[in-house]
Design a protein around this motif. Structure first.
Motif, mmCIF file in Angstrom:
data_model
loop_
_atom_site.group_PDB
_atom_site.id
_atom_site.type_symbol
_atom_site.label_atom_id
_atom_site.label_comp_id
_atom_site.label_asym_id
_atom_site.label_seq_id
_atom_site.Cartn_x
_atom_site.Cartn_y
_atom_site.Cartn_z
ATOM 1 N N UNK A 16 10.813 3.051 -16.202
ATOM 2 C CA UNK A 16 10.019 3.367 -14.686
ATOM 3 C C UNK A 16 9.919 2.169 -14.030
ATOM 4 N N UNK A 17 9.477 0.697 -14.414
ATOM 5 C CA UNK A 17 9.064 -0.360 -13.650
ATOM 6 C C UNK A 17 10.709 -0.639 -13.163
ATOM 7 N N UNK A 18 11.753 -0.444 -14.231
ATOM 8 C CA UNK A 18 13.177 -0.773 -14.197
ATOM 9 C C UNK A 18 13.187 -0.477 -13.231
ATOM 10 N N UNK A 19 13.542 1.056 -12.451
ATOM 11 C CA UNK A 19 13.745 2.156 -12.298
ATOM 12 C C UNK A 19 13.898 1.697 -10.612
ATOM 13 N N UNK A 20 12.184 0.964 -10.604
ATOM 14 C CA UNK A 20 12.009 0.381 -9.262
ATOM 15 C C UNK A 20 11.824 -1.408 -9.066
ATOM 16 N N UNK A 21 12.813 -1.658 -9.143
ATOM 17 C CA UNK A 21 13.125 -3.152 -9.308
ATOM 18 C C UNK A 21 14.101 -3.015 -7.906
ATOM 19 N N UNK A 22 13.836 -3.670 -6.707
ATOM 20 C CA UNK A 22 14.530 -3.366 -5.568
ATOM 21 C C UNK A 22 14.966 -5.400 -5.265
ATOM 22 N N UNK A 23 14.275 -5.645 -6.188
ATOM 23 C CA UNK A 23 15.699 -7.381 -6.438
ATOM 24 C C UNK A 23 14.971 -7.865 -7.446
ATOM 25 N N UNK A 24 16.089 -8.673 -8.474
ATOM 26 C CA UNK A 24 15.853 -8.883 -10.245
ATOM 27 C C UNK A 24 16.085 -10.354 -9.718
ATOM 28 N N UNK A 25 14.839 -11.347 -9.789
ATOM 29 C CA UNK A 25 14.770 -12.497 -9.652
ATOM 30 C C UNK A 25 14.703 -13.300 -11.550
ATOM 31 N N UNK A 26 15.621 -14.436 -11.802
ATOM 32 C CA UNK A 26 15.572 -15.135 -12.894
ATOM 33 C C UNK A 26 15.372 -16.755 -12.686
ATOM 34 N N UNK A 64 23.647 -2.842 -5.146
ATOM 35 C CA UNK A 64 22.100 -2.969 -4.592
ATOM 36 C C UNK A 64 21.259 -3.341 -4.802
ATOM 37 N N UNK A 65 21.120 -4.198 -6.026
ATOM 38 C CA UNK A 65 19.875 -5.240 -6.332
ATOM 39 C C UNK A 65 19.966 -6.571 -6.081
ATOM 40 N N UNK A 66 19.703 -6.855 -5.044
ATOM 41 C CA UNK A 66 20.178 -8.443 -5.069
ATOM 42 C C UNK A 66 19.147 -9.454 -6.029
ATOM 43 N N UNK A 67 19.924 -10.458 -5.716
ATOM 44 C CA UNK A 67 19.085 -11.613 -6.995
ATOM 45 C C UNK A 67 18.742 -12.663 -6.662
ATOM 46 N N UNK A 68 17.854 -13.252 -7.359
ATOM 47 C CA UNK A 68 16.916 -14.913 -6.591
ATOM 48 C C UNK A 68 17.101 -15.189 -8.201
ATOM 49 N N UNK A 69 16.735 -16.980 -7.918
ATOM 50 C CA UNK A 69 16.712 -17.783 -8.890
ATOM 51 C C UNK A 69 15.511 -18.951 -8.541
ATOM 52 N N UNK A 70 14.576 -18.352 -9.187
ATOM 53 C CA UNK A 70 13.253 -19.875 -9.086
ATOM 54 C C UNK A 70 13.559 -20.767 -10.346
ATOM 55 N N UNK A 71 13.396 -22.184 -9.677
ATOM 56 C CA UNK A 71 13.445 -22.821 -11.402
ATOM 57 C C UNK A 71 12.681 -24.830 -10.758
ATOM 58 N N UNK A 72 11.869 -24.702 -11.446
ATOM 59 C CA UNK A 72 11.459 -26.011 -11.704
ATOM 60 C C UNK A 72 12.078 -27.032 -11.202
ATOM 61 N N UNK A 73 13.594 -26.990 -12.531
ATOM 62 C CA UNK A 73 14.565 -28.130 -12.120
ATOM 63 C C UNK A 73 15.328 -28.398 -10.393
ATOM 64 N N UNK A 74 15.898 -29.321 -10.758
ATOM 65 C CA UNK A 74 16.412 -29.122 -9.334
ATOM 66 C C UNK A 74 17.609 -29.849 -9.385
ATOM 67 N N UNK A 75 19.360 -29.388 -8.853
ATOM 68 C CA UNK A 75 20.032 -29.889 -9.461
ATOM 69 C C UNK A 75 21.925 -29.207 -8.565
ATOM 70 N N UNK A 76 22.344 -29.799 -8.885
ATOM 71 C CA UNK A 76 23.727 -29.182 -8.272
ATOM 72 C C UNK A 76 24.445 -28.384 -9.105
ATOM 73 N N UNK A 77 23.985 -27.981 -10.068
ATOM 74 C CA UNK A 77 24.957 -27.295 -10.680
ATOM 75 C C UNK A 77 24.158 -26.428 -10.904
ATOM 76 N N UNK A 78 23.297 -26.723 -10.519
ATOM 77 C CA UNK A 78 21.865 -25.067 -10.371
ATOM 78 C C UNK A 78 22.737 -24.143 -8.394
ATOM 79 N N UNK A 79 22.946 -25.158 -7.774
ATOM 80 C CA UNK A 79 23.740 -24.156 -6.558
ATOM 81 C C UNK A 79 25.010 -24.171 -6.963
#
Length: 184
Positions: A16-26, A64-79
Motif C-alpha cells: 500500500x505504501x509503495x503504491x503511493x510513491x510519487x518520488x523514489x529516493x536512494x 512516471x515515478x521520478x528518482x533522486x539521490x541523496x548521499x554523504x559522499x561527494x564525487x564526480x563519479x556520482x554525477x
C-alpha cells in the motif's frame, strides 16, 4: 513498522505504501553500491554500480515515478552515474539528510508521505522515519532494519534497488507495462 524480507511476501502495508510513491529516493554507498570504497594510487575513489539497479531506476522513471539521490559522499563519479540514469535530483556531500529532503520536496512540490527512500545506515534514519515508504537493503544496520516498511532480500549494489523498483511497479500496477517492450 510492519515489514517483510521477501518481495513476494511483502506485507499489505508495504505494498500500500509503495503504491503511493510519487518520488523514489536512494542513498548511494551501501545501496546502489556494495559500500566498498576502492582507492586508486592517486587517491581517486572508484565505485561499482549494478546494471540491474540502473534499469530498474529507468523503468520506474518511465512509469512516471521520478528518482533522486541523496548521499554523504561527494564525487564526480556520482554525477556521472546520475546523468547516465537521467536522475535530475542529486544531493552530494550531505550530512544532514533531513535538510536535503526538505530542499528536494520544495523543488518537486511533494510531501514526505508521497516519497520512498532506500537506505542502509544511521545517517539515513532522518529520511527513513519521515517518508511514506521506507526500505532498507539486506545488509543494513540493525537500527535501520527495525524502522522500515520493507527489507530487501538483495544486498546493496547487488540488485536491492531493482527489487524496490520492481516492488513499486507491481504495487502501482505498472509492472506488466514496463515489461511489455522486452517481450515483443
Amino acid at each position: 513498522m510492519a515489514r517483510a524480507t521477501v518481495f513476494g511476501k511483502a506485507s499489505i502495508d508495504a505494498m500500500h505504501r509503495a503504491a503511493g510513491v510519487k518520488l523514489m529516493i536512494f542513498d548511494i554507498d551501501g545501496v546502489l553500491t556494495d559500500g566498498g570504497l576502492h582507492y586508486g594510487v592517486d587517491g581517486e575513489v572508484l565505485k561499482r554500480f549494478n546494471v540491474l539497479d540502473g534499469l530498474g531506476i529507468r523503468l520506474l522513471q518511465q512509469s512516471g515515478v521520478p528518482t533522486a539521490l541523496i548521499t554523504a559522499r561527494q564525487s564526480p563519479i556520482l554525477q556521472k552515474r546520475a546523468s547516465d540514469l537521467g536522475i535530475a535530483h542529486l544531493f552530494q556531500g550531505v550530512h544532514d539528510k533531513r535538510s536535503a529532503l526538505a530542499q528536494l520536496l520544495a523543488q518537486v512540490g511533494l510531501s514526505e508521505e508521497h516519497c520512498g527512500y532506500l537506505g542502509d545506515d544511521l545517517i539515513d534514519l532522518p529520511i527513513l522515519t519521515r517518508v511514506g515508504f521506507a526500505a532498507a537493503v539486506a545488509g543494513a544496520h540493525t537500527e535501520v532494519k527495525q524502522r522500515v516498511h520493507y527489507l530487501t532480500e538483495a544486498g546493496g549494489g547487488h540488485g536491492a534497488a531493482r527489487e524496490i523498483c520492481d516492488l513499486i511497479l507491481h504495487a502501482q500496477g505498472n509492472y506488466e507495462a514496463a515489461l511489455a517492450p522486452y517481450l515483443t
